[in-house]
Motif scaffolding. Structure first.
Motif, mmCIF file in Angstrom:
data_model
loop_
_atom_site.group_PDB
_atom_site.id
_atom_site.type_symbol
_atom_site.label_atom_id
_atom_site.label_comp_id
_atom_site.label_asym_id
_atom_site.label_seq_id
_atom_site.Cartn_x
_atom_site.Cartn_y
_atom_site.Cartn_z
ATOM 1 N N ILE A 197 7.151 16.528 -32.021
ATOM 2 C CA ILE A 197 5.865 17.125 -31.623
ATOM 3 C C ILE A 197 4.850 16.026 -31.281
ATOM 4 O O ILE A 197 4.119 16.127 -30.289
ATOM 5 N N ALA A 198 4.833 14.966 -32.097
ATOM 6 C CA ALA A 198 3.885 13.861 -31.831
ATOM 7 C C ALA A 198 4.176 13.244 -30.466
ATOM 8 O O ALA A 198 3.247 12.912 -29.711
ATOM 9 N N GLN A 199 5.467 13.121 -30.110
ATOM 10 C CA GLN A 199 5.815 12.553 -28.787
ATOM 11 C C GLN A 199 5.326 13.470 -27.666
ATOM 12 O O GLN A 199 4.832 13.000 -26.643
ATOM 13 N N VAL A 200 5.454 14.785 -27.894
ATOM 14 C CA VAL A 200 4.996 15.721 -26.851
ATOM 15 C C VAL A 200 3.470 15.654 -26.723
ATOM 16 O O VAL A 200 2.925 15.702 -25.613
ATOM 17 N N MET A 201 2.775 15.484 -27.859
ATOM 18 C CA MET A 201 1.310 15.361 -27.780
ATOM 19 C C MET A 201 0.924 14.081 -27.032
ATOM 20 O O MET A 201 -0.055 14.049 -26.305
ATOM 21 N N GLU A 202 1.716 13.014 -27.230
ATOM 22 C CA GLU A 202 1.517 11.772 -26.462
ATOM 23 C C GLU A 202 1.602 12.092 -24.972
ATOM 24 O O GLU A 202 0.789 11.650 -24.169
ATOM 25 N N TYR A 203 2.645 12.864 -24.648
ATOM 26 C CA TYR A 203 2.868 13.235 -23.245
ATOM 27 C C TYR A 203 1.680 14.058 -22.717
ATOM 28 O O TYR A 203 1.230 13.839 -21.585
ATOM 29 N N CYS A 204 1.141 14.952 -23.556
ATOM 30 C CA CYS A 204 -0.049 15.725 -23.143
ATOM 31 C C CYS A 204 -1.201 14.762 -22.847
ATOM 32 O O CYS A 204 -1.977 14.974 -21.904
ATOM 33 N N GLY A 205 -1.302 13.707 -23.662
ATOM 34 C CA GLY A 205 -2.339 12.691 -23.433
ATOM 35 C C GLY A 205 -2.161 12.013 -22.080
ATOM 36 O O GLY A 205 -3.126 11.735 -21.367
ATOM 37 N N GLU A 206 -0.873 11.774 -21.721
ATOM 38 C CA GLU A 206 -0.601 11.143 -20.410
ATOM 39 C C GLU A 206 -0.998 12.090 -19.282
ATOM 40 O O GLU A 206 -1.578 11.661 -18.277
ATOM 41 N N LEU A 207 -0.711 13.388 -19.462
ATOM 42 C CA LEU A 207 -1.091 14.368 -18.430
ATOM 43 C C LEU A 207 -2.612 14.399 -18.271
ATOM 44 O O LEU A 207 -3.145 14.509 -17.161
ATOM 45 N N TYR A 208 -3.296 14.260 -19.405
ATOM 46 C CA TYR A 208 -4.766 14.247 -19.389
ATOM 47 C C TYR A 208 -5.265 13.005 -18.631
ATOM 48 O O TYR A 208 -6.174 13.089 -17.809
ATOM 49 N N GLU A 209 -4.629 11.856 -18.900
ATOM 50 C CA GLU A 209 -5.031 10.618 -18.209
ATOM 51 C C GLU A 209 -4.812 10.731 -16.709
ATOM 52 O O GLU A 209 -5.590 10.214 -15.913
ATOM 53 N N LYS A 210 -3.737 11.445 -16.324
ATOM 54 C CA LYS A 210 -3.432 11.603 -14.887
ATOM 55 C C LYS A 210 -4.216 12.753 -14.259
ATOM 56 O O LYS A 210 -3.974 13.115 -13.117
ATOM 57 N N GLU A 211 -5.088 13.345 -15.049
ATOM 58 C CA GLU A 211 -5.900 14.496 -14.623
ATOM 59 C C GLU A 211 -5.057 15.701 -14.203
ATOM 60 O O GLU A 211 -5.459 16.477 -13.358
ATOM 61 N N GLU A 212 -3.870 15.803 -14.821
ATOM 62 C CA GLU A 212 -3.064 17.003 -14.599
ATOM 63 C C GLU A 212 -3.381 18.019 -15.697
ATOM 64 O O GLU A 212 -3.020 19.183 -15.612
ATOM 65 N N TYR A 213 -3.987 17.507 -16.777
ATOM 66 C CA TYR A 213 -4.441 18.328 -17.901
ATOM 67 C C TYR A 213 -5.916 18.037 -18.087
ATOM 68 O O TYR A 213 -6.350 16.893 -17.920
ATOM 69 N N TYR A 214 -6.683 19.043 -18.463
ATOM 70 C CA TYR A 214 -8.081 18.846 -18.800
ATOM 71 C C TYR A 214 -8.271 19.262 -20.255
ATOM 72 O O TYR A 214 -7.327 19.726 -20.900
ATOM 73 N N VAL A 215 -9.502 19.124 -20.775
ATOM 74 C CA VAL A 215 -9.723 19.402 -22.191
ATOM 75 C C VAL A 215 -9.247 20.813 -22.593
ATOM 76 O O VAL A 215 -8.583 20.960 -23.621
ATOM 77 N N PRO A 216 -9.533 21.866 -21.808
ATOM 78 C CA PRO A 216 -9.068 23.193 -22.245
ATOM 79 C C PRO A 216 -7.549 23.254 -22.440
ATOM 80 O O PRO A 216 -7.065 23.860 -23.408
ATOM 81 N N GLU A 217 -6.798 22.597 -21.553
ATOM 82 C CA GLU A 217 -5.331 22.592 -21.704
ATOM 83 C C GLU A 217 -4.930 21.855 -22.992
ATOM 84 O O GLU A 217 -4.016 22.280 -23.707
ATOM 85 N N LEU A 218 -5.629 20.745 -23.270
ATOM 86 C CA LEU A 218 -5.324 19.996 -24.503
ATOM 87 C C LEU A 218 -5.589 20.867 -25.726
ATOM 88 O O LEU A 218 -4.841 20.844 -26.694
ATOM 89 N N ILE A 219 -6.684 21.634 -25.650
ATOM 90 C CA ILE A 219 -7.034 22.492 -26.793
ATOM 91 C C ILE A 219 -5.950 23.547 -27.015
ATOM 92 O O ILE A 219 -5.490 23.747 -28.138
ATOM 93 N N VAL A 220 -5.498 24.185 -25.929
ATOM 94 C CA VAL A 220 -4.476 25.237 -26.113
ATOM 95 C C VAL A 220 -3.162 24.627 -26.617
ATOM 96 O O VAL A 220 -2.503 25.200 -27.504
ATOM 97 N N ALA A 221 -2.801 23.459 -26.073
ATOM 98 C CA ALA A 221 -1.566 22.801 -26.549
ATOM 99 C C ALA A 221 -1.710 22.461 -28.038
ATOM 100 O O ALA A 221 -0.777 22.669 -28.827
ATOM 101 N N SER A 222 -2.897 21.955 -28.432
ATOM 102 C CA SER A 222 -3.119 21.604 -29.850
ATOM 103 C C SER A 222 -3.046 22.834 -30.728
ATOM 104 O O SER A 222 -2.500 22.782 -31.837
ATOM 105 N N ASN A 223 -3.617 23.936 -30.255
ATOM 106 C CA ASN A 223 -3.579 25.158 -31.066
ATOM 107 C C ASN A 223 -2.151 25.669 -31.235
ATOM 108 O O ASN A 223 -1.788 26.189 -32.293
ATOM 109 N N THR A 224 -1.345 25.507 -30.184
ATOM 110 C CA THR A 224 0.065 25.912 -30.259
ATOM 111 C C THR A 224 0.764 25.110 -31.368
ATOM 112 O O THR A 224 1.449 25.665 -32.230
#
Ligand code: B1M
Length: 213
Positions: free
Chosen positions: A41-68
């Motif tokens: 799970i920690a590795q997948v959250m890292e990957y979410c961070g990479e998506l955020y850096e590439k602007e493929e994810y924004y804060v709302p997406e990070l929040i939903v992924a974190s809640n999951t």
């Protein structure tokens, strides 16, 4: 699909129930234990961070992924970690929280679970915790340890502030202060006068065991 792929797809699809089922099934079939699943799970959250850096994810997406992830941790993995704890004797009271200005909770909560399952009594103060609150709680409960988590470069300095506040109150020597979180390091811990630094939740356990002997 491997367990890694399965977990990743559930988190990226924000499929809370699906992730819970995958985690439960993996535990039941002994495919992986809770610690191994949390590493994935920690590795997948890292990957979410990479998506955020590439602007493929924004804060709302990070929040939903974190809640999951939080739902699976709270409902399945945290209870499993606590069950794995073999040591029942209290090793010491730890006041733990994420420092002021920082809302990241997942890593800090993992540290709390791992310490709990290894015999520590945990007072988890949550996120955005001001220096005074750490100290007042530690004084109130007779803690030996104060643990400070920070995930933001901008919030790291609040770890230093807790130590400075302890010094101001003449309490510095009374506590073991440990710090952690992605932007922190051994050098940082040394610079701010912390007693120790841990890279992850498992290291936090061995660090405290070492510091308390
Ligand atoms: Co934020 N975020 N985020 N975020 N977020 C990071 C941390 C970031 C690296 C993403 C990126 O840019 N790549 C970046 C920080 C950059 C920096 O400053 N260095 C960032 C940013 C910029 C932000 C915002 C500023 C975004 C914005 O609003 N523009 C904002 C900040 C808000 C605030 O805090 N004031 C923000 C918000 C959020 C969400 C709310 C959306 C969400 C958090 C939800 C929640 O926690 N409930 C979120 C998330 C999910 C992340 C990422 C993607 C994942 C964090 C996580 O849970 N990791 C993260 C990117 C990344 O980490 N690659 C990112 C999994 C977790 C298991 O690992 O937390 O590292 P971690 O914990 C580990 C170790 O660090 C260690 O052990 C843990 C377990 O092994 N550890 C300790 C942690 N604390 C410890 C304490 C110890 C010892 C060890 O002793 C006391």
């Amino acid at each position: 699909m491997t367990l890694e792929e399965n977990i990743k797809s559930k988190i990226l699809e924000w499929d809370e129930e699906g992730l819970i089922e995958v985690c439960k099934a993996a535990l039941e079939k002994n495919e992986a234990n809770a610690v191994e699943i949390l590493k994935i799970i920690a590795q997948v959250m890292e990957y979410c961070g990479e998506l955020y850096e590439k602007e493929e994810y924004y804060v709302p997406e990070l929040i939903v992924a974190s809640n999951t992830v939080k739902a699976a941790i709270d409902q399945v993995l945290d209870p499993a970690i606590k069950e794995m704890g073999v040591e029942k004797e209290t090793k010491g009271r730890v006041v733990l929280g994420t420092v002021e200005g920082d809302v990241h909770s997942i890593g800090k909560d993992l540290v709390a679970s791992f310490l709990f399952s290894n015999g520590f009594e945990i007072y988890n103060l949550g996120v955005e915790v001001p220096a005074a609150k750490f100290i007042e709680k530690a004084e109130e409960v007779g803690a030996k340890v104060i643990g400070l988590s920070s995930l933001l470069t901008m919030s790291m300095d609040f770890q230093r502030q807790v130590i400075q506040e302890l010094e101001k109150r003449g309490l510095r020597d009374k506590y073991i202060v440990i710090v952690g979180g992605a932007p922190t390091s051994e050098d940082w811990a040394e610079e701010i006068g912390a007693n120790g630094w841990a890279d992850d939740a498992l290291e936090a356990v061995s660090l405290l065991k070492k510091l308390l002997t």
